[in-house]
Design a protein around this motif. Structure first.
Motif, short mmCIF file in Angstrom:
data_model
loop_
_atom_site.label_atom_id
_atom_site.label_comp_id
_atom_site.label_asym_id
_atom_site.label_seq_id
_atom_site.Cartn_x
_atom_site.Cartn_y
_atom_site.Cartn_z
N SER A 1 11.68 50.91 92.22
CA SER A 1 10.36 50.85 92.88
C SER A 1 10.41 50.07 94.19
CB SER A 1 9.31 50.21 91.97
OG SER A 1 9.24 50.90 90.75
N TYR A 2 11.55 50.10 94.87
CA TYR A 2 11.70 49.49 96.20
C TYR A 2 11.61 47.96 96.14
CZ TYR A 2 11.56 50.45 101.30
OH TYR A 2 11.84 50.59 102.65
N VAL A 3 11.76 47.37 94.97
CA VAL A 3 11.45 45.96 94.80
C VAL A 3 12.54 45.05 95.38
CG1 VAL A 3 12.41 45.69 92.47
CG2 VAL A 3 10.43 44.33 93.12
N GLN A 4 13.79 45.55 95.44
CA GLN A 4 14.89 44.80 96.07
C GLN A 4 14.94 43.36 95.55
OE1 GLN A 4 15.38 46.04 100.46
NE2 GLN A 4 13.26 46.66 100.12
N SER A 5 15.07 43.26 94.23
CA SER A 5 14.88 41.96 93.58
C SER A 5 16.19 41.19 93.44
CB SER A 5 14.24 42.16 92.21
OG SER A 5 14.95 43.13 91.46
N TYR A 6 16.88 40.99 94.55
CA TYR A 6 18.11 40.20 94.51
C TYR A 6 18.37 39.56 95.87
CZ TYR A 6 19.94 44.18 97.05
OH TYR A 6 20.11 45.16 98.00
N THR A 7 19.19 38.52 95.82
CA THR A 7 19.66 37.86 97.03
C THR A 7 21.16 37.64 96.85
OG1 THR A 7 17.60 36.82 97.70
CG2 THR A 7 19.60 35.58 98.23
N ILE A 8 21.89 37.70 97.94
CA ILE A 8 23.34 37.48 97.88
C ILE A 8 23.64 36.20 98.65
CG2 ILE A 8 25.61 38.44 98.47
CD1 ILE A 8 24.21 41.25 98.56
N ILE A 9 24.31 35.27 97.98
CA ILE A 9 24.64 34.01 98.65
C ILE A 9 26.14 33.96 98.92
CG2 ILE A 9 24.55 31.48 98.53
CD1 ILE A 9 21.98 31.68 97.09
N GLY A 10 26.48 33.82 100.18
CA GLY A 10 27.88 33.66 100.59
C GLY A 10 28.21 32.17 100.56
N VAL A 11 29.22 31.80 99.80
CA VAL A 11 29.54 30.38 99.66
C VAL A 11 30.80 30.06 100.45
CG1 VAL A 11 29.89 28.48 98.04
CG2 VAL A 11 28.56 30.49 97.33
N THR A 12 30.64 29.24 101.49
CA THR A 12 31.76 28.89 102.35
C THR A 12 32.04 27.39 102.32
OG1 THR A 12 30.18 28.75 104.18
CG2 THR A 12 31.40 30.82 103.95
N ASP A 13 31.08 26.61 101.89
CA ASP A 13 31.22 25.15 101.80
C ASP A 13 32.28 24.80 100.76
OD1 ASP A 13 30.91 22.50 100.95
OD2 ASP A 13 28.77 22.47 101.36
N PRO A 14 33.37 24.13 101.21
CA PRO A 14 34.48 23.85 100.27
C PRO A 14 34.04 23.06 99.04
CG PRO A 14 35.16 23.40 102.53
CD PRO A 14 33.69 23.67 102.58
N PHE B 1 30.94 35.72 97.15
CA PHE B 1 29.54 36.15 97.11
C PHE B 1 28.97 35.79 95.74
CE2 PHE B 1 31.64 39.27 99.92
CZ PHE B 1 30.78 39.29 101.02
N VAL B 2 27.76 35.27 95.70
CA VAL B 2 27.08 35.09 94.42
C VAL B 2 25.83 35.98 94.42
CG1 VAL B 2 25.97 33.47 92.83
CG2 VAL B 2 27.97 32.75 94.15
N PHE B 3 25.72 36.83 93.41
CA PHE B 3 24.59 37.76 93.30
C PHE B 3 23.51 37.12 92.43
CE2 PHE B 3 26.02 41.58 95.41
CZ PHE B 3 27.37 41.30 95.59
N VAL B 4 22.33 37.04 93.01
CA VAL B 4 21.23 36.31 92.40
C VAL B 4 20.08 37.28 92.12
CG1 VAL B 4 19.53 34.49 92.87
CG2 VAL B 4 21.91 34.21 93.63
N SER B 5 19.60 37.31 90.89
CA SER B 5 18.37 38.05 90.60
C SER B 5 17.22 37.27 91.23
CB SER B 5 18.20 38.17 89.09
OG SER B 5 16.93 38.73 88.79
N TYR C 1 20.84 37.95 102.65
CA TYR C 1 22.11 37.23 102.64
C TYR C 1 21.90 35.80 103.14
CZ TYR C 1 26.96 35.98 103.41
OH TYR C 1 28.19 35.37 103.36
N HIS C 2 22.14 34.84 102.28
CA HIS C 2 21.98 33.42 102.62
C HIS C 2 23.34 32.74 102.53
CE1 HIS C 2 17.65 33.76 100.65
NE2 HIS C 2 17.91 34.74 101.48
N GLU C 3 23.48 31.62 103.21
CA GLU C 3 24.78 30.95 103.18
C GLU C 3 24.68 29.58 102.49
OE1 GLU C 3 27.08 31.79 106.74
OE2 GLU C 3 28.47 30.16 106.16
N ASN C 4 25.45 29.44 101.44
CA ASN C 4 25.64 28.17 100.71
C ASN C 4 24.45 27.69 99.87
OD1 ASN C 4 28.38 27.60 101.31
ND2 ASN C 4 27.75 27.19 103.41
N THR C 5 23.23 27.90 100.35
CA THR C 5 22.07 27.56 99.52
C THR C 5 21.02 28.66 99.70
OG1 THR C 5 21.18 26.32 101.37
CG2 THR C 5 22.25 25.04 99.62
#
Lengths: 245, 245
Positions: free
Chosen positions: A41-54, A76-80, B179-183
């Motif tokens: 339903s076009y809800v796009q219910s996720y966010t992707i977090i790129g983790v670069t901080d050591p 990448f962390v996939f977040v609902s 797409y978010h970075e680190n937080t």
């Protein structure tokens, strides 16, 4: 068989990467490919977090216990995510709810379809990937590390990078065990095929370990499902605003 | 951008198909491509049911209310499945459980990754696809129609066939909102981008309906999530052996 089907069937997990990092353009291409997947339903219910901080990568590796979470490779962390929708609903004064099992399903499906598109896109660019379900070993810790607010939870991670190993394709269940027509075929109907598969997987493990690992597929999955794991997931989801009813 | 990325970014749902059916070889290719997706701990916790029986297709259309469920196009139903593992565990005398939220997540993710591979494989063969989440309008009825046993439930359907319409690519949320970075970036950080997106979607709907549909993306999703839907999903899952605790 066309090139895309070849690519899909050639999938193997890659857990070791060269030191070459993904540039910004590559990350954007991968995320945009992910976003092109279908969404309920076009809800796009996720966010992707790129983790670069050591420090964050190190902390996430501790949760996962897998070294490749911290090593080279873009994490990448996939977040609902219904937090975005909740914020918009407050602005509009129209309340929303996402505490049903249905909303949980939608959040997981949307994020998973996006993730698989990202995986396919990465492999088409000669990158390797590995999913990291083990971030669910301690979901609350991942929430704290990534500062995930109400309405969100971390579903899984994925590392993507330039492969520094070959990996190997792992044989799947026989077609006729997984594809049924019109009604569900019980185990008795597919038993022979599963037995042949068990033999094949046992041979594969033996060959790769000089005989040390003597396990069929059935053994492996039954033993795994015998151990109840990750009991805390339910309570963490409730705390994040899911599964209220 | 390579051909695979082009293919992924060119995705649009197709809801009208020619009368040409998928042959057995094509179905096998699609399912095998689906199976090549990653699977959590090798568990492969899904089954795909191809529905060709006209009476069953009609019944599933009644659940979904979407005509393309019954019309031309091959109908796949993706089923989360621990029934197979349970049968194997009984043979071995090793009990398993899949009643945790964690097991529910694994079943949904495994089936979804497979489904998205099937979608990509289909589009690479110039087929069109559409996901059918609306089978969850009445999950119990779908269970009855497909004779789904304990340990299984229908997650969603997908129709695939030779396109008899163009379809159109629907713009996704801007990259920086997803797409978010680190937080996690809260709504305040991505607000401007969402406003621009809302405007773009409103223009798109207006143009396609001669001004009749005057809705932004935010309006659409907030209004959708304002209505609680599919309350029965939780109880049906419990009946099927999921979410016991």
């Amino acid at each position: 068989m066309n090139e895309v089907i070849n690519l899909l069937k050639n999938h193997r997990s890659i857990r070791k990467f060269t030191s070459e990092t993904l540039d910004e353009g590559t990350i954007r291409t991968l995320v945009e490919a992910a976003q092109s997947a279908s969404t309920s339903s076009y809800v796009q219910s996720y966010t992707i977090i790129g983790v670069t901080d050591p420090a964050k990568k190190k902390a996430l590796r501790e949760v996962s216990t897998q070294p490749y979470v911290e090593d080279n490779g873009h994490l990448f962390v996939f977040v609902s995510d219904y937090n975005r929708h909740k914020g918009l609903s407050e602005e509009k004064g129209t309340p929303i709810s996402f505490d049903t099992t249905e909303s949980l399903i939608v959040g997981i499906v949307d994020a998973s379809l996006a993730a698989q598109n990202l995986a396919v896109a990465a492999e088409s660019m000669d990158l390797g990937i590995c999913y990291i379900g083990s971030l669910r070993n301690d979901m609350q810790r991942v929430i704290d590390i990534l500062e995930l607010p109400e309405g969100t939870f971390p579903l899984f991670g994925m590392v993507a990078g330039y492969p520094d190993q070959e990996g190997s394709v792992k044989e799947r269940l026989p077609f006729e065990t997984v594809y049924h027509e019109n009604t569900y075929d019980g185990l008795e109907k597919t038993k022979e095929a599963i037995e042949a598969y068990d033999q094949s997987i046992q041979d594969y493990y033996k060959a790769r370990t000089n005989g040390k690992r003597d396990e069929t597929w059935s053994d492996q999955v039954v033993n795994m499902l015998n151990k109840k794991q990750r009991h805390d997931v339910h309570d963490v989801l409730k705390k994040q605003g899911y599964l209220g009813q």
